[in-house]
Write a protein that holds these residues in place. Structure first.
Motif, PDB file in Angstrom:
ATOM      1  N   ASP A 177       0.919  -1.290  -0.556  1.00  0.00           N
ATOM      2  CA  ASP A 177       0.142   0.052  -0.034  1.00  0.00           C
ATOM      3  C   ASP A 177       0.922   1.366  -0.235  1.00  0.00           C
ATOM      4  O   ASP A 177       0.457   2.644   0.897  1.00  0.00           O
ATOM      5  CB  ASP A 177      -1.235  -0.472   1.411  1.00  0.00           C
ATOM      6  N   THR A 241      -1.178   6.780  -7.996  1.00  0.00           N
ATOM      7  CA  THR A 241      -1.177   5.654  -7.722  1.00  0.00           C
ATOM      8  C   THR A 241      -0.224   4.690  -8.022  1.00  0.00           C
ATOM      9  O   THR A 241       0.758   5.206  -8.822  1.00  0.00           O
ATOM     10  CB  THR A 241      -2.870   5.114  -8.263  1.00  0.00           C
ATOM     11  N   ARG A 302      -6.606   4.278 -16.669  1.00  0.00           N
ATOM     12  CA  ARG A 302      -7.412   3.226 -16.637  1.00  0.00           C
ATOM     13  C   ARG A 302      -6.592   2.028 -17.545  1.00  0.00           C
ATOM     14  O   ARG A 302      -7.384   1.202 -17.670  1.00  0.00           O
ATOM     15  CB  ARG A 302      -9.083   3.896 -16.757  1.00  0.00           C
ATOM     16  N   ASN A 306      -0.951  -2.813 -16.983  1.00  0.00           N
ATOM     17  CA  ASN A 306      -1.214  -3.024 -14.882  1.00  0.00           C
ATOM     18  C   ASN A 306       0.461  -3.778 -15.045  1.00  0.00           C
ATOM     19  O   ASN A 306       0.530  -3.701 -16.210  1.00  0.00           O
ATOM     20  CB  ASN A 306      -2.466  -3.674 -14.916  1.00  0.00           C
ATOM     21  N   CYS A 524     -17.948  -6.776  -4.810  1.00  0.00           N
ATOM     22  CA  CYS A 524     -16.376  -7.479  -5.992  1.00  0.00           C
ATOM     23  C   CYS A 524     -16.664  -7.347  -7.208  1.00  0.00           C
ATOM     24  O   CYS A 524     -17.502  -8.454  -7.349  1.00  0.00           O
ATOM     25  CB  CYS A 524     -15.491  -7.982  -5.236  1.00  0.00           C
ATOM     26  N   ARG A 527     -12.337  -5.077 -13.109  1.00  0.00           N
ATOM     27  CA  ARG A 527     -12.222  -3.395 -13.789  1.00  0.00           C
ATOM     28  C   ARG A 527     -12.035  -3.858 -14.933  1.00  0.00           C
ATOM     29  O   ARG A 527     -11.661  -4.450 -15.781  1.00  0.00           O
ATOM     30  CB  ARG A 527     -10.862  -2.918 -13.457  1.00  0.00           C
ATOM     31  N   GLU A 532     -19.049  -4.305 -13.388  1.00  0.00           N
ATOM     32  CA  GLU A 532     -18.805  -2.237 -13.503  1.00  0.00           C
ATOM     33  C   GLU A 532     -19.991  -1.885 -13.554  1.00  0.00           C
ATOM     34  O   GLU A 532     -19.912  -0.987 -12.803  1.00  0.00           O
ATOM     35  CB  GLU A 532     -17.423  -1.933 -14.091  1.00  0.00           C
ATOM     36  N   GLU A 544     -15.977  -0.048  -4.315  1.00  0.00           N
ATOM     37  CA  GLU A 544     -15.199   1.894  -4.234  1.00  0.00           C
ATOM     38  C   GLU A 544     -13.471   1.283  -5.831  1.00  0.00           C
ATOM     39  O   GLU A 544     -13.811   2.086  -6.305  1.00  0.00           O
ATOM     40  CB  GLU A 544     -14.531   1.869  -3.615  1.00  0.00           C
ATOM     41  N   SER A 545     -13.086   0.654  -5.265  1.00  0.00           N
ATOM     42  CA  SER A 545     -12.108   0.132  -6.186  1.00  0.00           C
ATOM     43  C   SER A 545     -12.100  -1.458  -7.145  1.00  0.00           C
ATOM     44  O   SER A 545     -10.738  -1.703  -6.167  1.00  0.00           O
ATOM     45  CB  SER A 545     -11.140   0.896  -6.105  1.00  0.00           C
ATOM     46  N   ASN A 548      -8.095  -5.702 -10.580  1.00  0.00           N
ATOM     47  CA  ASN A 548      -7.869  -6.050 -12.301  1.00  0.00           C
ATOM     48  C   ASN A 548      -8.674  -7.776 -12.735  1.00  0.00           C
ATOM     49  O   ASN A 548      -8.871  -8.111 -13.218  1.00  0.00           O
ATOM     50  CB  ASN A 548      -6.113  -6.584 -12.240  1.00  0.00           C
TER      51      ASN A 548
END
Length: 658
Positions: A177, A241, A302, A306, A524, A527, A532, A544-545, A548
């Motif tokens: 984190d 991020t 976005r 990744n 959940c 993304r 979504e 909220e987030s 992948n």
């Protein structure tokens, strides 16, 4: 911070007499090693000061806007270390000191828990009245910035190895984190053995940290800052991020291969203008690294490459026949002894590209088309030609069929790290399609693609096809403003929507999907999946987030300390998760709506689509499709016979023209 490398070529040497005394032994050494008296400092640090009755300051290594680094001697363990102060004394007032000290303590704790061979090792955390120090390994290495100053550019293999190590270090940082926020050559050190280590967390952000960005200010080195950190109106709040660190890695990779940064500028404003008005400059030397760099330098975070997929691309560049390997516990081997390429004159760009192609072929790497020579863009003309009477085939210009698949969906597509192979319905279907296109099994190359990376994998030509539970939607076919359009063949399977919940929950009593809506349980999903958008529209509370992958959602669901109590995806995917986790999760009844899985490909590839459609028609008109279902999916769904055969609506009209 320029120069703040925690690198000390003089880690074992130096003119300091006191250090010589410690190393000589005898009475002088004993006296020198006795713990000095604790000193409480009110002024700036200076050589000879002892921190925490243990660390004696020797000489400054670097200083910047967010702190200072000293070479120090650990009198207890009798070794040299790097001692970094996390606070800038000049920027603190009496009123802000307590708050800054608290922030620095949290930063030290966050950094200290990162243990990875490509992240600087933290030994200890100590405090004085006005400073929080972290004690780190003193590295006998040069900064990557120094390497580039002396060598200008690096060979592609060497740049890829260094980039891979930086990325693996960043993945460990992000897992803790923490966001580094200042990835650049100055903050990477490279040892003689080729090991790259990420250093300097002076402006990192982390869970629980207070903001260090002042209103209207941009923190970090402008040439390496992601575009979302300049303009809060473009892609949401100006918040660093993990994706921001990946942009900086892309800039660093570009600089390693091309000898310059892609978006130069003397200040943040000019860099922002350059990014907004100019594409990524053409590559002269990057060769097969170009798709990785372009994916990392995607403006919208976005849509940016990744970390798992960037790692996969770098791994495969260094070993094209290898599947994704776990993060190694040791540094990669020393770089190949290939002479460093110097920057060629601008007028010789074509010659440099041709030479690069020869070098790549000689190295045995997978072939990538050079700029201006993209066979995919010409395939429409080939499909409609036929002047010689010989039918053109996709394999004529693509000897290896590259297919993007999932690696975490039991029954559909699962990667086995022991055998390093994929298995499942999608994999078997891929082999059947490939066989009908003229490919042998050893000519099919699988690459893992996360849900939010599938279209990018096609765009950067990492893969030719995507067979990865890819739902056919109009949005995906028509290219949203921040996305990339995808052409489909199919559907080859239709799945229903469903939910997965914990078998036993101490907080919620969930019997059916209506309970998820009534209780507003956080759900959940992956993304950029179809869920979504659908979940909020259907009255469910979306996490909220979104992560992948669906596997990430499952991991959160299985973690009883997590606030995630449900996962939404297709019923066939959920059935696989239930089978792998008996007694831990259960599947709720399906809800309305179906997901038609298609074979994805780049648009304007009629030859490729024609062959895939012909293959699918053959597979689905006989016994093969049912056999694939019974082999892979029947054990999950407890349904012996497959569901109804879907219509190939995306194969009804085929054009031979461009």
């Amino acid at each position: 911070m320029p120069g703040e490398d925690m690198a000390g070529g003089a880690a074992d040497t130096g003119p300091e007499e006191w250090a010589d005394a410690r190393l000589r032994g005898g009475a002088d050494a004993q006296a020198a090693q006795d713990p000095p008296e604790t000193v409480r400092h009110t002024g700036p640090p200076a050589p000879g000061m002892v921190i925490n009755a243990r660390y004696e300051l020797v000489a400054p290594v670097g200083h910047g806007g967010m702190g200072e680094v000293w070479k120090a001697y650990d009198t207890k363990l009798r070794r040299f270390v790097a001692l970094k102060g996390l606070l800038d004394r000049n920027a603190m007032t009496g009123a802000s000191q307590a708050e800054a000290m608290a922030r620095a303590r949290r930063e030290a704790q966050a950094i200290a828990k990162i243990e990875h061979p490509n992240v600087v090792t933290v030994h200890d955390q100590v405090e004085t009245d006005s400073q929080v120090w972290i004690v780190m390994k003193l590295l006998d290495a040069r900064s990557l910035a120094e390497v580039l100053r002396s060598e200008e550019t690096l060979t592609v293999p060497r740049a890829a190895r260094i980039g891979l190590q930086i990325l693996q270090g960043l993945r460990a940082v992000h897992a803790a984190d923490v966001v580094h926020r200042d990835v650049k050559p100055h903050n990477v050190v490279v040892g003689e053995d080729g090991q790259a280590i990420l250093v300097d967390f002076g402006i990192a952000t982390f869970d629980g940290a207070l903001a260090v960005t002042q209103a209207g200010a941009v923190i970090g080195t402008p040439e390496y800052l992601a575009p979302e950190l300049f303009d809060s109106s473009a892609h949401g709040p100006r918040t660093a991020t993990p994706a921001s660190d990946l942009w900086a890695l892309g800039v660093t990779l570009y600089e390693m291969t091309e000898g310059r940064t892609p978006f130069p500028g003397p200040n943040a404003w000019e860099v922002q203008v350059t990014i907004d008005t100019s594409p990524v400059p053409p590559f002269q030397y990057a060769g097969p690294l170009a798709p990785v760099i372009e994916g990392l330098l995607t403006r919208d975070p976005r849509q940016r490459l990744n970390a798992p997929e960037a790692e996969a691309m770098l791994q495969r560049l260094l070993d094209p026949r290898a599947a994704i390997a776990p993060t190694p516990s040791a540094p990669p081997p020393e770089p190949d002894p290939v002479p460093v390429r110097r920057r060629a004159p601008r007028g010789r760009r074509a010659g440099a590209l041709a030479l690069g192609a020869v070098l790549l072929a000689g190295a045995g790497w997978f072939a990538l088309p050079l700029p201006g020579d993209d066979p995919d863009e010409k395939d429409g003309k080939r499909a409609g030609s036929g002047g010689s009477g010989t039918r053109e085939r996709w394999k004529d210009t693509h000897p290896l069929l590259k297919i993007g698949v999932k690696d975490d969906q039991p029954g559909l597509s699962k990667f086995d790290p022991k055998t390093r192979t994929y298995a499942g319905y999608d994999i078997d279907l891929a082999y059947e399609i490939a066989e009908r296109m003229g490919y042998a099994r050893d000519e099919v190359d699988f690459t893992t693609v996360a849900t939010d990376y599938r279209s990018t994998a096609l765009k950067v030509k990492l893969v030719d096809l995507v067979i990865a539970s890819y739902s056919i939607t109009e949005e995906r076919k028509t290219a949203p403003p921040t996305g990339y359009s995808v052409d489909f063949a199919g559907p080859y399977f239709e799945a229903s929507r469903g939910f997965l919940v914990r078998e036993k929950s101490s907080r919620y009593d969930i019997e059916d999907t209506s309970d998820l809506q009534t209780l507003q349980v956080e759900v959940c999903t992956a993304r950029d999946s179809t869920y979504e958008k659908w979940l909020p529209e259907a009255g469910f509370k979306l996490v909220e987030s979104p992560p992948n992958t669906y596997q990430d959602c499952l991991d959160k669901l299985l973690d009883r300390s997590s606030d995630i109590y449900a996962v939404a995806t297709d019923d066939v995917i959920l059935a696989g998760y239930v089978k792998e986790n008996p007694g831990k999760v259960r599947q709720l009844e399906n809800v309305g709506g179906a997901e038609g899985y298609g074979v994805g490909m780049r648009p304007k590839s009629p030859l490729l689509k024609s062959e895939v459609c012909a293959s699918l028609k053959d597979i689905m008109s006989g016994q093969v499709w049912e056999d694939l279902y019974r082999k892979n999916l029947s054990p999950l769904t407890d349904r012996k016979n497959p569901p109804g055969l879907p219509d190939l609506t995306e194969c009804e009209v085929q054009s031979a023209g461009p």
